[in-house]
Design an enzyme around this catalytic site. Sequence first.
Site, PDB file in Angstrom:
ATOM      1  N   ASP A  54       0.831  -1.150  -0.061  1.00 55.90           N
ATOM      2  CA  ASP A  54       0.102   0.072  -0.019  1.00 55.90           C
ATOM      3  C   ASP A  54       0.856   1.334   0.156  1.00 55.90           C
ATOM      4  O   ASP A  54       2.102   1.162   0.476  1.00 55.90           O
ATOM      5  CB  ASP A  54      -0.739   0.168   1.224  1.00 55.90           C
ATOM      6  N   HIS A 197       3.814  -2.016   2.764  1.00 54.58           N
ATOM      7  CA  HIS A 197       3.820  -0.693   2.439  1.00 54.58           C
ATOM      8  C   HIS A 197       5.192  -0.406   1.757  1.00 54.58           C
ATOM      9  O   HIS A 197       6.078  -0.570   2.301  1.00 54.58           O
ATOM     10  CB  HIS A 197       3.674   0.051   3.602  1.00 54.58           C
TER      11      HIS A 197
HETATM   12 ZN   LIG Z   1      -2.310   3.169   3.346  1.00 54.75          ZN
END
Ligand SMILES: [Zn+2]
Length: 241
Positions: A54, A197
């Site tokens: 992400d 991430h």
């Molecule tokens: Zn996020």
Amino acid sequence: MSDLAHILDAGVSGAAAISAGALTYAVRVPSCSWLAPSVFRGSDTRPAIALTFDDGPSESTPELLEILSRYRAPASFFQCGANVRRLPGVAREVAAAGHEIGNHTDSHALLALKSSSFIYRELAAAQESIEHSTGVRPRYFRAPYGVRWFGLGTVQQRLGLHGVMWSTIALDWKRQTPAVVSRLLRGSSRGAILCLHDGRVLESRPDIGVTLQTVRELLPKLMERGFHFEKVTDILCPTKN
Ligand SMILES: [Zn+2]
């Protein structure tokens, strides 16, 4: 997310029909689909794991692409529209490497307490930026902070998006590599969707050293255990060979 409970309390006074506990469950729990249809794990018919990233693209995403290509591991990237406009070339590189691109809103907005039109604008702007830069129109959406809200389900439907949460979240933005690796190993089972991430919200030049080192250590360990990696689209399909 220390202020989330406070935000949700405010939400309950607006929508007094359900309790704070039920609302927190609906908004935050990855396996819950009350506010918007979403999946949190894939098919268990194969020893497959979905790696998802992400908050990208970031300046360090190409380094991650190199590690993934070393292990021939396909992955799924939930990108923010603002980051795609900042680094369109990196977004294109992700798509060109054969990975899947999903929508993570335009500005990494917390959707709690927001109107349906705000939610629509956030998701639609990200769709446009991602499609404009990569030629790919995302089919999957992941809510920032994992927070869903009233109206999101309809917006997803309008844009042809399916919600994807996770079975294990890495906490790679706040823990050290050994802790993140062991957390993800514990969460690795057939059909697991792991959330890491490759950016840090909208930060430019974020330090994602923990994420990169985690992927370097995790992938060979999972392969030794007999797992392979699939994109979100594939891991959701029970009949894939
Ligand atoms: Zn996020």
